[in-house]
Design a protein around this motif. Structure first.
Motif, PDB file in Angstrom:
ATOM      1  N   TYR A  48      35.813  -7.507 -83.715  1.00  0.00           N
ATOM      2  CA  TYR A  48      36.791  -8.590 -83.901  1.00  0.00           C
ATOM      3  C   TYR A  48      37.764  -7.920 -84.784  1.00  0.00           C
ATOM      4  CZ  TYR A  48      38.267 -13.453 -83.540  1.00  0.00           C
ATOM      5  OH  TYR A  48      38.894 -14.631 -83.232  1.00  0.00           O
TER       6      TYR A  48
ATOM      7  N   ASP B 175      45.044 -10.696 -88.660  1.00  0.00           N
ATOM      8  CA  ASP B 175      45.701 -11.909 -87.978  1.00  0.00           C
ATOM      9  C   ASP B 175      46.799 -11.651 -87.010  1.00  0.00           C
ATOM     10  OD1 ASP B 175      43.154 -13.185 -88.627  1.00  0.00           O
ATOM     11  OD2 ASP B 175      44.181 -14.287 -90.086  1.00  0.00           O
TER      12      ASP B 175
ATOM     13  N   PHE C  95      42.597 -14.298 -82.700  1.00  0.00           N
ATOM     14  CA  PHE C  95      41.755 -15.405 -83.123  1.00  0.00           C
ATOM     15  C   PHE C  95      41.897 -16.481 -82.269  1.00  0.00           C
ATOM     16  CE2 PHE C  95      45.021 -15.993 -86.182  1.00  0.00           C
ATOM     17  CZ  PHE C  95      45.204 -17.398 -85.983  1.00  0.00           C
ATOM     18  N   THR C  96      43.136 -16.561 -81.468  1.00  0.00           N
ATOM     19  CA  THR C  96      43.349 -17.686 -80.488  1.00  0.00           C
ATOM     20  C   THR C  96      42.724 -17.134 -79.107  1.00  0.00           C
ATOM     21  OG1 THR C  96      45.500 -16.813 -79.877  1.00  0.00           O
ATOM     22  CG2 THR C  96      45.184 -18.610 -82.018  1.00  0.00           C
TER      23      THR C  96
ATOM     24  N   HIS D  84      38.170 -16.300 -93.843  1.00  0.00           N
ATOM     25  CA  HIS D  84      39.124 -16.237 -92.694  1.00  0.00           C
ATOM     26  C   HIS D  84      40.145 -17.149 -92.464  1.00  0.00           C
ATOM     27  CE1 HIS D  84      40.472 -15.561 -88.209  1.00  0.00           C
ATOM     28  NE2 HIS D  84      41.022 -14.660 -88.857  1.00  0.00           N
ATOM     29  N   GLN D  85      39.614 -18.231 -91.892  1.00  0.00           N
ATOM     30  CA  GLN D  85      40.595 -19.441 -91.684  1.00  0.00           C
ATOM     31  C   GLN D  85      40.103 -20.566 -92.161  1.00  0.00           C
ATOM     32  OE1 GLN D  85      43.696 -19.471 -89.895  1.00  0.00           O
ATOM     33  NE2 GLN D  85      43.575 -17.162 -89.817  1.00  0.00           N
TER      34      GLN D  85
ATOM     35  N   HIS E  37      35.708 -18.115 -85.406  1.00  0.00           N
ATOM     36  CA  HIS E  37      35.872 -16.854 -85.044  1.00  0.00           C
ATOM     37  C   HIS E  37      35.035 -15.768 -85.084  1.00  0.00           C
ATOM     38  CE1 HIS E  37      39.977 -19.150 -86.345  1.00  0.00           C
ATOM     39  NE2 HIS E  37      39.942 -18.957 -85.193  1.00  0.00           N
TER      40      HIS E  37
ATOM     41  N   SER F  84      32.999 -14.909 -87.858  1.00  0.00           N
ATOM     42  CA  SER F  84      32.527 -14.204 -89.065  1.00  0.00           C
ATOM     43  C   SER F  84      31.245 -14.221 -89.499  1.00  0.00           C
ATOM     44  CB  SER F  84      33.625 -14.317 -89.833  1.00  0.00           C
ATOM     45  OG  SER F  84      34.909 -14.060 -89.878  1.00  0.00           O
TER      46      SER F  84
ATOM     47  N   PRO G 198      36.103 -11.256 -88.328  1.00  0.00           N
ATOM     48  CA  PRO G 198      37.351 -10.783 -88.954  1.00  0.00           C
ATOM     49  C   PRO G 198      37.409 -11.097 -90.334  1.00  0.00           C
ATOM     50  CG  PRO G 198      37.750 -12.952 -87.776  1.00  0.00           C
ATOM     51  CD  PRO G 198      36.428 -12.367 -87.386  1.00  0.00           C
TER      52      PRO G 198
END
Length: 510
Positions: free
Chosen positions: A235, A239, A244-245, A463-464, A482, A484, A496
């Protein structure tokens, strides 16, 4: 073996039977021609090919060579990727399907040829590969796949006869495919990279990459300037490019153990509907079956231990598995159009490259990625460049991208609502249990070991910001958005994410 049979702690057959050499931590050079982030099959193939050209190469990995995704696979080397060619022909055309098949077949043959040239004993053996169905309603689909694969130049044919103990009604057969020991192969490539003057830096995390004015990789042990940087971390850890999308993280479970010789199938098999996967591995003393299946989205609210038991029971019934000696999980990333992303990291990248999205087919997919990146970095024209171009626009994939976005939103919002509605005192957590809940003003991920020790970390993925969930088999905190993955102490296991979960104050045994 019954449903309540003992399951050993998670451990990969490949890692257990090919221990890595004790590498001294090399000094990181200040400069290199190529920095490759990720010592799996895509990264090491790329690094070896460029080192062979006389380029100075540095390979970085957070763990060890082939200790990540490439060491947790069923290790089939095949250009047969489920029912791929019918789909590709319909969505991208016959030329694209042919090109895809050519690159995957070339990857298989390159591994076989190079293993011989370098005398790497990776136990590579030729096997026929089958994708089958037990559903009579899918017979026409199997026929169409066999025809499409043959038109793409693959050694494909339709058959009704397979030597696996399942009620198959139809199958696509690919002749002359292969299976191997992936870690033996990658340790051999790593040794050759070092012999050619390259640097393998294990236990060295890449934290960031600066592209301008000169590419620089910032690591946990210093900074390396480079002419080119390849991100092959499965991964992508950066970004930029919005990967990630456009990637769907999935985990497949694998159980492995001895089977009677008279029940050991001769080929490699995949159920088109359930994704049950079967191959064997000969240790020289006994035959082991490697059986995969029970896939689920990384970080989803599922009982992973129960899924392992279901898979073991399926293997007992259909392959004759007598005990589970090894078990592990494979981490897969799929793209909306089922073609990997290999090439320039983003549309404006000049010296930053990526390889990701191999689905369940990273052994040939990662090798094909290395072969393509070798050409692109050397400035050699490769006809597959457009097929694998990471920034391709594909209107037909918009619904899949939207669906993935909705799934992420569901976890991002739903998990927060669920956790905020629950307030816990850490002392109420029983040994062996885990939870994600509000503890005072914080969202905490807590796990109490059987001996009473409590581990408490921040529950937001670094990550997000999604909330992590507990994997009750591997004892990890996994992010459903995503993919992780973190240890119970918050350390990063898989990106990620590059930063650990924040440790929180925890009470002592109770």
């Amino acid at each position: 073996m019954d449903a309540d049979a003992h399951l050993p702690p998670p451990q990969s057959l490949w890692i257990d039977t090919a221990p890595a050499p004790q590498r001294a931590q090399p000094r990181l050079p200040d400069d290199a021609d190529i920095v490759v982030i990720g010592a799996g099959i895509a990264g090491l193939t790329t690094a070896y090919l460029l080192a062979r050209e006389g380029r100075s190469v540095v390979v970085l990995d957070r763990k060890e060579v082939a200790a990540g995704v490439s060491g947790h696979t069923t290790a089939k080397l095949s250009a047969q990727h489920a029912l791929k060619y019918r789909q590709l022909e319909r969505s991208k055309g016959r030329t694209a399907a042919t090109r895809y098949g050519e690159t995957q077949h070339a990857a298989l043959e390159w591994v076989a040829k190079t293993a011989t040239e370098l005398a790497i004993d990776c136990r590579l053996t030729r096997r026929d590969s089958y994708v089958y169905t037990t559903d009579p309603r899918q017979r026409d689909r199997i026929t169409e796949e066999a025809d499409a694969a043959a038109r793409a130049g693959m050694p494909a044919s339709f058959t009704e006869d397979i030597d696996l103990d399942v009620p198959a009604v139809a199958a696509v057969r690919f002749t002359g495919q292969a299976q191997f020991h992936p870690r033996r192969w990658l340790l051999g490539l790593a040794a050759e990279i070092e012999r050619l003057g390259g640097t393998i830096a294990e236990h060295t995390a890449a934290l960031a990459v600066d592209e301008w004015p000169t590419p620089r990789v910032r690591t946990s042990r210093g900074t390396v300037r480079a002419e080119h940087v390849v991100v092959a971390t499965h991964y992508p850890i950066l970004d930029r490019g919005l990967y990630f999308t456009r990637l769907d993280p999935v985990r497949d479970l694998v159980v492995c153990g001895p089977v009677p010789v008279d029940r050991a199938p001769s080929g490699m098999y995949l159920d088109a509907a359930t994704s049950h996967s079967v191959r064997t591995y000969d240790t020289g003393e006994e035959t082991l079956a490697v059986v995969g299946g029970e896939h689920y989205r990384t970080g989803a609210h599922v009982d992973v231990e129960t899924r392992y038991r279901r898979l073991a029971e399926w293997a007992r019934e259909h392959v004759g598995l007598t005990e589970v000696r090894y078990r592990w999980s494979a981490h897969d990333m799929s793209t909306p159009d089922s073609v990997p992303y290999v090439g320039r990291y983003h549309p404006f990248a000049k010296r930053l490259w990526v390889a990701t999205g191999f689905g369940q087919w990273g052994m040939t997919g990662g090798t094909a990625a290395g072969l393509l990146l070798w050409h692109l970095i050397q400035g050699v024209t490769n006809p597959a460049e457009q097929l694998y171009y990471p920034n391709r626009l594909a209107p037909r994939t918009a619904p899949a991208v939207a669906k993935e976005g909705a799934t992420i939103a569901k976890y991002l919002v739903g998990d927060h609502i669920r956790a905020l509605a629950t307030s816990w005192e850490a002392s109420s957590l029983r040994p062996g249990d885990a939870t994600v809940a509000r503890v005072g003003p914080r969202m905490a991920a807590m796990y109490r070991e059987p001996d009473g020790r409590l581990h408490a970390v921040g529950a937001h993925c670094t990550h997000q910001g999604c909330l992590v969930n507990f994997n009750n088999s591997e004892k990890t905190w996994d992010c459903p958005c995503h993919g992780s993955r973190f240890g119970i102490d918050g350390s990063v296991i898989q990106g990620p994410a590059t930063r650990p979960l924040r440790r929180l104050d925890a009470e002592g045994p109770g």
